[in-house]
Design a protein around this motif. Structure first.
Motif, PDB file in Angstrom:
ATOM      1  N   ALA A   1      39.757  32.547  38.449  1.00  0.00           N
ATOM      2  CA  ALA A   1      40.218  32.825  39.803  1.00  0.00           C
ATOM      3  C   ALA A   1      39.374  32.009  40.769  1.00  0.00           C
ATOM      4  N   ASP A   2      39.973  31.622  41.873  1.00  0.00           N
ATOM      5  CA  ASP A   2      39.257  30.780  42.839  1.00  0.00           C
ATOM      6  C   ASP A   2      37.971  31.441  43.327  1.00  0.00           C
ATOM      7  N   PHE A   3      37.980  32.746  43.476  1.00  0.00           N
ATOM      8  CA  PHE A   3      36.825  33.398  44.084  1.00  0.00           C
ATOM      9  C   PHE A   3      35.616  33.497  43.154  1.00  0.00           C
ATOM     10  N   VAL A   4      35.758  33.117  41.872  1.00  0.00           N
ATOM     11  CA  VAL A   4      34.607  33.157  40.969  1.00  0.00           C
ATOM     12  C   VAL A   4      34.211  31.782  40.449  1.00  0.00           C
ATOM     13  N   THR A   5      34.997  30.771  40.752  1.00  0.00           N
ATOM     14  CA  THR A   5      34.698  29.433  40.249  1.00  0.00           C
ATOM     15  C   THR A   5      33.321  28.997  40.705  1.00  0.00           C
ATOM     16  N   GLY A   6      32.528  28.563  39.727  1.00  0.00           N
ATOM     17  CA  GLY A   6      31.173  28.127  40.021  1.00  0.00           C
ATOM     18  C   GLY A   6      30.136  29.224  39.890  1.00  0.00           C
ATOM     19  N   ARG A   7      30.580  30.471  39.858  1.00  0.00           N
ATOM     20  CA  ARG A   7      29.640  31.584  39.731  1.00  0.00           C
ATOM     21  C   ARG A   7      29.764  32.285  38.381  1.00  0.00           C
ATOM     22  N   PHE A   8      30.981  32.411  37.892  1.00  0.00           N
ATOM     23  CA  PHE A   8      31.234  33.107  36.631  1.00  0.00           C
ATOM     24  C   PHE A   8      31.606  32.102  35.546  1.00  0.00           C
ATOM     25  N   THR A   9      31.210  32.426  34.317  1.00  0.00           N
ATOM     26  CA  THR A   9      31.567  31.600  33.173  1.00  0.00           C
ATOM     27  C   THR A   9      32.054  32.497  32.041  1.00  0.00           C
ATOM     28  N   ILE A  10      33.219  32.186  31.526  1.00  0.00           N
ATOM     29  CA  ILE A  10      33.747  32.926  30.387  1.00  0.00           C
ATOM     30  C   ILE A  10      33.520  32.096  29.125  1.00  0.00           C
ATOM     31  N   SER A  11      33.153  32.764  28.049  1.00  0.00           N
ATOM     32  CA  SER A  11      32.921  32.073  26.786  1.00  0.00           C
ATOM     33  C   SER A  11      33.319  32.995  25.649  1.00  0.00           C
TER      34      SER A  11
END
Length: 123
Positions: free
Chosen positions: A60-70
């Motif tokens: 989602a745009d509001f988490v790009t750069g802050r959250f990482t899914i793996s």
């Protein structure tokens, strides 16, 4: 498919948390794992997703750069690393599994859901 989410908690703004989602059962039948969240009085919203096979991700745009899914295929576990948390990130976070072949950001496409884990970010 059974999903068990964990890792939530109470943190301060700017802190980090890592959520985990352990999948069991017919995990081979799902193509995508996703994280959604729901704040009080709000609709459930998409956060991030990852494909089991090649690891392609969507955010989602509001988490790009802050959250990482793996994901760790050997452990059938998906992670959501959340950095620089903000008070507006406060919500119950749910992991979900989708059997839809294409990457989806729509909750309707996810047929299996975990129980949710609370994330609270204080200012």
């Amino acid at each position: 498919v059974q999903l068990q989410a964990s890792g939530g908690g109470l943190v301060q703004a700017g802190d980090s948390l890592r959520l985990s989602c352990a999948a069991s059962g017919r995990t081979f039948s799902s193509h995508t794992m996703g994280w959604f969240r729901q704040a009080p009085g709000k609709e459930r919203e998409f956060v991030a997703a990852i494909r089991w096979s090649r690891g392609r991700t969507s955010y989602a745009d509001f988490v790009t750069g802050r959250f990482t899914i793996s994901r760790d295929n050997a452990k059938n576990t998906v992670y959501l690393q959340m950095n620089s948390l903000k008070p507006e990130d406060t919500a119950v976070y749910y992991c979900a599994a989708s059997q839809v072949e294409s990457m989806s950001t729509i909750a309707y496409d996810y047929g299996y859901w975990g129980q949710g884990t609370q994330v609270t970010v204080s200012s």
